[in-house]
Design a protein around this motif. Structure first.
Motif: not given
Ligand code: UTP
Length: 224
Positions: A9, A16, A19, A138-139, A202, A204
């Protein structure tokens, strides 16, 4: 509480920035209510740098050492975005992080010693500071009964016991490299022995991240 932020991330090839900035503003907002320690993962640079070391004949120890530096670089990115709300240096050991908690600021840490992962660092730090909760970003949006990329019948598990999580992690641990479980086996055993409630979210979706930090209901997986 301990927040563990997956390296993929923070740095999926390069930082990123969006983020990192959004995460920083959420943490600034929650800082007044919670004592936060954040463990940052290594992401793509950790894997790349480790592979450079191996190509040159370096040991696995050295590959891990260089990966740890990548985790600390990611922590420095978040530190920059947090400004004076963060303890001004990235802790390099558990004791340093534990002492820094007295500052009342957000404490940042990356990896610590070769041979483990930041999942384990997060679990050990949680034990060290007596945190009741770990939130793992995490993703993936939770823990699945199988590998969702390969198994169509894999289902997201909303609630799990410590032993269910440990069992699932040990199934993955026996497989060859390439299939990685969302939380490593040592980390699973540590949260189980200290009964540290752990949320898988998640990363994001900041509304969900906030709910998890506040111990509210969210669509990820809750292990306790
Ligand atoms: P991470 O735990 O950072 O993985 O460890 P990650 O980047 O978050 O994983 P993703 O991005 O979520 O998939 C990266 C590497 O750093 C070394 C290990 O080599 C590990 O594989 N490491 C990390 C250590 O040796 N010791 C530590 O304490 C932490």
């Amino acid at each position: 509480m301990v927040l563990s932020v997956g390296g993929s991330l923070l740095n999926p090839g390069q930082p990123d920035f969006a983020f990192i900035k959004q995460l920083a503003s959420l943490l600034k907002k929650l800082k007044t209510k919670y004592q936060l320690a954040v463990v940052c993962g290594g992401g793509v640079p950790a894997r790349e740098n480790a592979s450079h070391i191996r190509k040159l004949g370096g040991s696995e120890f050295l590959a891990d050492e260089v990966a740890i530096l990548s985790t600390r670089m990611n922590a420095m990115m978040l530190l920059s975005a947090l400004g004076e709300d963060a303890y001004p240096v990235v802790a390099e050991s558990f004791k340093e992080a534990m002492n820094a908690m007295n500052s009342g600021k957000i404490v940042l840490m990356g990896g610590t010693i070769p041979g483990i992962t930041t999942d384990t660092d997060a679990a050990l730090l949680a034990e060290g500071i007596g945190a009741k909760r770990i939130v793992n970003l995490s993703n993936v949006d939770g823990v699945y009964s199988g590998d969702p990329k390969k198994d169509k019948n894999a289902k997201k598990l909303q609630r799990m016991s410590f032993s269910q999580l440990t069992q699932l992690a040990s199934q993955y641990d026996e497989r060859k490299a390439g299939t990685r479980f969302v939380f490593d086996l040592i980390a699973c055993k540590l949260i189980a022995r200290s009964m540290i409630e752990t949320h898988f979210i998640y990363g994001k979706n900041f509304a969900e991240v906030q709910s998890a930090i506040e111990g509210k209901i969210h669509p990820g997986t809750l292990v306790r």
